[in-house]
Structure formats: C-alpha cells, structure tokens
Design a protein around this motif. Structure first.
Motif, short mmCIF file in Angstrom:
data_model
loop_
_atom_site.label_atom_id
_atom_site.label_comp_id
_atom_site.label_asym_id
_atom_site.label_seq_id
_atom_site.Cartn_x
_atom_site.Cartn_y
_atom_site.Cartn_z
N VAL A 1 58.45 -37.77 -72.91
CA VAL A 1 57.49 -36.95 -73.64
C VAL A 1 56.24 -36.88 -72.77
CG1 VAL A 1 56.08 -36.73 -75.72
CG2 VAL A 1 58.40 -37.68 -75.86
N LEU A 2 55.94 -35.67 -72.29
CA LEU A 2 54.84 -35.51 -71.35
C LEU A 2 53.61 -34.90 -72.02
CD1 LEU A 2 56.81 -34.16 -68.25
CD2 LEU A 2 56.03 -36.50 -68.67
N GLU A 3 52.45 -35.27 -71.53
CA GLU A 3 51.19 -34.75 -72.06
C GLU A 3 50.33 -34.25 -70.91
OE1 GLU A 3 50.32 -37.40 -76.00
OE2 GLU A 3 49.65 -38.23 -74.08
N SER A 4 49.25 -33.58 -71.27
CA SER A 4 48.26 -33.15 -70.29
C SER A 4 46.92 -32.99 -71.00
CB SER A 4 48.67 -31.82 -69.65
OG SER A 4 48.70 -30.79 -70.63
N TYR A 5 45.87 -32.87 -70.24
CA TYR A 5 44.58 -32.50 -70.80
C TYR A 5 43.86 -31.62 -69.78
CZ TYR A 5 42.60 -36.33 -67.98
OH TYR A 5 42.24 -37.17 -66.95
N GLU A 6 42.84 -30.96 -70.23
CA GLU A 6 42.21 -29.93 -69.40
C GLU A 6 40.88 -30.42 -68.84
OE1 GLU A 6 40.66 -25.28 -69.88
OE2 GLU A 6 41.59 -26.34 -71.57
N ASP A 7 40.65 -30.06 -67.58
CA ASP A 7 39.35 -30.22 -66.95
C ASP A 7 38.54 -28.96 -67.24
OD1 ASP A 7 38.44 -32.43 -65.63
OD2 ASP A 7 38.89 -31.73 -63.62
N VAL A 8 37.30 -29.12 -67.67
CA VAL A 8 36.47 -27.94 -67.93
C VAL A 8 35.16 -28.06 -67.16
CG1 VAL A 8 37.43 -27.44 -70.21
CG2 VAL A 8 35.48 -28.99 -70.01
N THR A 9 34.60 -26.93 -66.78
CA THR A 9 33.31 -26.92 -66.10
C THR A 9 32.19 -26.81 -67.13
OG1 THR A 9 33.24 -24.52 -65.90
CG2 THR A 9 34.38 -25.73 -64.14
N PRO A 10 30.97 -27.13 -66.76
CA PRO A 10 29.85 -26.97 -67.70
C PRO A 10 29.74 -25.56 -68.26
CG PRO A 10 29.17 -28.33 -65.85
CD PRO A 10 30.55 -27.81 -65.52
N SER A 11 29.94 -24.55 -67.42
CA SER A 11 29.83 -23.17 -67.91
C SER A 11 30.95 -22.83 -68.89
CB SER A 11 29.84 -22.18 -66.74
OG SER A 11 31.00 -22.34 -65.95
N ASP A 12 32.12 -23.46 -68.71
CA ASP A 12 33.25 -23.23 -69.64
C ASP A 12 32.92 -23.72 -71.05
OD1 ASP A 12 34.89 -22.24 -67.62
OD2 ASP A 12 35.75 -24.22 -67.17
N ILE A 13 32.23 -24.85 -71.12
CA ILE A 13 32.14 -25.58 -72.39
C ILE A 13 30.74 -25.56 -72.99
CG2 ILE A 13 31.56 -27.87 -71.46
CD1 ILE A 13 34.34 -27.11 -74.04
N ARG A 14 29.75 -25.05 -72.27
CA ARG A 14 28.35 -25.14 -72.71
C ARG A 14 28.14 -24.63 -74.12
NH1 ARG A 14 24.46 -21.45 -73.06
NH2 ARG A 14 25.73 -19.91 -71.97
N VAL A 15 28.65 -23.43 -74.42
CA VAL A 15 28.40 -22.82 -75.72
C VAL A 15 28.99 -23.68 -76.84
CG1 VAL A 15 28.86 -20.82 -77.19
CG2 VAL A 15 28.23 -20.49 -74.78
N LYS A 16 30.21 -24.18 -76.64
CA LYS A 16 30.84 -25.02 -77.66
C LYS A 16 30.07 -26.32 -77.86
CE LYS A 16 35.55 -23.22 -77.40
NZ LYS A 16 36.97 -23.55 -77.20
N VAL A 17 29.52 -26.87 -76.78
CA VAL A 17 28.70 -28.08 -76.91
C VAL A 17 27.46 -27.78 -77.73
CG1 VAL A 17 27.26 -29.73 -75.64
CG2 VAL A 17 29.55 -29.18 -74.80
N GLU A 18 26.79 -26.66 -77.42
CA GLU A 18 25.55 -26.29 -78.12
C GLU A 18 25.80 -26.01 -79.60
OE1 GLU A 18 24.13 -23.04 -75.81
OE2 GLU A 18 23.21 -24.32 -74.27
N LYS A 19 26.97 -25.47 -79.93
CA LYS A 19 27.30 -25.17 -81.33
C LYS A 19 27.88 -26.37 -82.07
CE LYS A 19 28.20 -20.20 -80.80
NZ LYS A 19 29.22 -19.13 -80.95
#
Length: 476
Positions: A366-384
């Motif tokens: 059973v394999l898993e993964s997770y995503e690397d995100v950049t600040p510009s990718d995630i900034r809006v979601k962090v702020e909200k």
C-alpha cells in the motif's frame, strides 16, 4: 609530535590522535566508536595506539573508549572528578587511571596535565599538552572537550533537561563561570582543540572552524566577555536548543559501557515484499532512508522517512525507539555507512533491511505520497485558514520569523503530540529550509494523518517571496 584531527560531520564531533614520534606511542582524545580511521593513520605514521583519554562522559555519541580498552588493550585515562555518580562502570577489567585536577600523565615524551573544568558536566576535564620530545617546557595547547568551543561554551542544562536532575542547571552554570575564570588565566598563545564544531547540540552557537587560541577566545567568545556571574548565567541559559531525547540514553551507555561492535548482530536482508508486509502488520518501526524527494512520490504506508544525509544520526536518535528492533529501507550500496551512523548513536538493534528498489518493483505494498508546495501555491489557503501550518523548528528559531497562525511543535517531540493537531483541514509542515518538515510529513502519514503538504524551501523560501512573517513572539 604528531597531531591528527578527525571530524564526523554527521555528529559534529572532533577527536584527535596524538603521537610521540620518538617512541612511536599514540593516544586518542575523545575517541569515536568507529576506530578504523585512527588505526589507519597510526599504521601509516608508524605509531602504536597505546591509550585513550576522555574529557567527560559523552551524551551525544557512543564513545570508542571501551572498545579500545577491551579489544585493543589500550590504557584508558578517565575523569575521576564529579563524585561516584559520574564514575565509569565498565573499567574493572580494563587497564585504566582516574584523573583529577593537577594530575599529569605521559605518552612517550608528551605530557598531559589535567584541569578540572566542570560546568557542562560535573566530571568534565581539559588537558594541557606539552611536547617534551621537542624540548618544550611549556604547553602548546589545550584539549577542551565540551568546555570551550570556538566562539561558544558547553551548555550546562543537560543534566536537568535530558537526565531530569532537578536544580542542576544553575549550579552547573555557576561552575562554568568559575571554570572560565581559570581558563582566562592561561597564556594567549595556547591552541584550543575542542570536541565539537558547528551543528552540535552541546552548545548553542559553535563556530565552524576546527580550532582556536586562548587569546582569540578571550577576545571574541561571548562567554568570556561577561564578568558578572548572574548576567553570565542568564545569557548562558537563554536560547539553548531542545536537548535530543537520545542524550539520556548516550550518557547511560557511555557510563555503563557500550556493546562491543563484534557482538552486534548483523541485520538480515528482506528480499520479499510479502515478508516486509508481514513486518508492517506487526507494527514494527521501519525507517526509509531515501532522500525526501523520492519518498514524497512513493513510499510504503506506515514508514517514516529519515533521509541519509548530514543530520541522519541526530534525527534517528530523536525518533527511533531504542527498546525495539529497527528495520531499514535503503539503497544497499549505502548500508554499511548507514549502520555506522546508527551505531554511532547507540542504535544497535537493527534487525533487517530491504533494498529501496523493492518499493518500486512490487505491487503488493500500500503506497502513499504527499505533495511539495511552494509559498505562492499555498499562500492564499494559509491566509484564509484553509490549511493548518505546523512549524517543526526549535523555539529559539522563532526569532528569525514565523508564519502567522502557525503551530510550533519541535520535530523531535512531534510523535508524542499528534493529538494536539486539528483533523478538519490539511496540515502544511514547515521548517527553516524544508528538510525537517519532510521528516515531519512522514511521521504524520505513518500515524494516520494523511492529508499532508510540505512547504518547499521552508520559511526561508516564504520570506524570499516577500510573504509576511511575525517576529520575536509565538503565535501558537
């Protein structure tokens, strides 16, 4: 005289081979567990290693002193200071001599003079070296152990913060102040040879150069510039990093005597995916040592990623349960180096390993993964507030700034504090540059928190993109 410097970057540990060229006798100062490099140099230089000396009972790595004494019949010179509680318990069958303040011993024409320099630990000693083979009648340098580093001094809080000895921190800080007063009386020309460099958790701001002089440290080491005891103690205790949990284990191992390397069982190779699945079903601890960029894309469920890189033994010591057998997923070409690194911090119960290529070649896992995100990718979601930011740095690093509304849980303590995390939104792991946060992401997924993102480049990348951070306080 022969003086050779050995440095383990993964432990930030410095040790020394000192030899008398007239007699061909040599001694190792603060030996590492892996003795092969010393014997290689000794053979090349025509030296015989006759002895070893320790400046104190080490807490951050497994000493090679017992191995030298019991397997190679070297005489051990060990501190007798600090009282019975700080005595070595494995030396009955080994030729040894206990050292006290003012004592001298010789290796050939080399004279070692003992200074009791408590503060880091009660038994700590330093060693002044005089080369009588060159007709010198004054010392040329001092092996300072964890007493004086380049630009810093040894931390005094480990007995309390790592070993639970309540009230010992302030007493040790005051002892350090008095030891430094003695150090200041030494001549400026003396070389200073410490036992650690930058990156060691035995101090808070160690320099990256290998040696110094007494005069240079008097002029530029912050600790030697403070003349008031209360002000000194306050500054010494401020901003000390979190002590690794394995320090307590190491102190006991080195006091009681580590296992001899010849007695360690070799791990067995696990060649079948089905066998690994059986182990996973037994809830055993399995560490994947691949680089995080590989682990992110595809890894076996319930495995933790500690990449084999510079800080590998440090984080293994933090996160591995010493009481349980350990299994590895690794590049088998690196296996011997990985085993050396684990053994250096006393992780000896390594039961088995599997080549990392099996992760890619079998469809049984059973394999898993997770995503690397950049600040510009995630900034809006962090702020909200649509993602929860988990900062896994040290408390002392918050002064560099932190992302608003982030939660601070230092990486080494994360596995014990998972119940403090929210479960209703994705978790964004974050550290300074993105290395520790990848380890954190693997811990979360291995413990059932699957919706995880990792901030590529950490807060350094975040700040480079001009995004807002807070400073000098914790918003958590």
């Amino acid at each position: 005289m022969l003086l050779r410097y050995f440095y383990n970057e993964k432990l930030a540990h410095a040790s020394y081979l000192v030899g008398c060229q007239k007699t061909g006798e040599a001694i190792i100062v603060d030996p590492a567990r892996d003795l092969e490099p010393y014997f290689e140099v000794a053979k090349k230089e025509g030296m015989q290693i006759k002895a070893a000396v320790e400046t104190h009972i080490h807490a951050d790595y497994v000493s090679g002193a017992r191995e030298l004494g019991e397997v190679h019949q070297a005489k051990l010179y060990l501190s007798g200071e600090g009282g019975e509680e700080w005595g070595y318990q494995y030396v009955e069958r080994i030729e040894h001599e206990l050292l006290f303040n003012g004592d001298q011993f010789n290796i050939g024409y080399l004279i070692f003079e003992v200074m009791h320099t408590p503060g880091h630990t009660p038994e700590s000693i330093s060693l002044l070296l005089t080369d009588r083979g060159g007709n010198a009648d004054l010392p040329m340098g001092i092996f300072s152990g964890d007493f004086v580093f380049v630009g810093d001094i040894g931390r005094p809080d480990l007995l309390e913060s790592a070993l639970g000895q309540e009230g010992s921190t302030l007493a040790n800080a005051k002892a350090m102040f008095n030891s430094l007063a003695t150090f200041k009386q030494l001549p400026d020309y003396l070389q200073v040879w410490p036992a650690h460099g930058a990156g060691s958790a035995c101090g808070k701001a160690l320099g990256a150069v290998p040696s110094s002089t007494v005069g240079y440290e008097k002029a530029f080491n912050w600790a030697l510039s403070i003349t008031d005891e209360d002000a000194f103690c306050k500054e010494l205790l401020a901003d000390q990093p979190e002590p690794p949990t394995y320090f307590k284990v190491m102190k006991e191992v080195n006091r009681k005597g580590p296992a001899l390397l010849k007695d360690l069982k070799k791990p067995q190779e696990i060649k079948s995916a089905q066998k690994m699945i059986e182990l996973l079903n037994q809830n055993l601890q399995i560490i994947d040592t691949r680089q995080s960029s590989e682990f992110q894309k595809k890894h076996i469920e319930h495995t933790i990623n500690i990449p084999y890189y510079k800080s590998f033994p440090n984080w293994a010591g933090w996160l591995v349960d010493y009481e349980r057998p350990l299994y590895l997923i690794c590049d088998t070409s690196e296996l011997e180096n990985i085993l050396h690194a684990l053994n250096s911090v006393g992780i000896d119960q390594i039961a088995g390993y599997m080549d990392s290529q099996v992760v890619h070649s079998s469809d049984l896992f059973v394999l898993e993964s997770y995503e690397d995100v950049t600040p510009s990718d995630i900034r809006v979601k962090v702020e909200k507030g649509e993602v929860h930011v988990l900062d896994v740095r040290q408390v002392s690093e918050l002064k560099e700034g932190f992302i608003p509304h982030s939660q601070l849980i230092m990486l080494g303590t994360l596995a014990e504090r998972l119940d403090e995390l929210p479960t209703d939104k994705p978790i964004l792991t974050q550290c300074r540059t993105g290395i520790r946060s990848n380890i954190a992401a693997s811990i979360l997924q291995a413990n059932g928190i699957k919706n995880v993102l990792n901030l590529n480049g950490g807060i350094v990348h975040w700040q480079k993109e001009g995004l807002s951070t807070l400073k000098n306080k914790q918003n958590a």
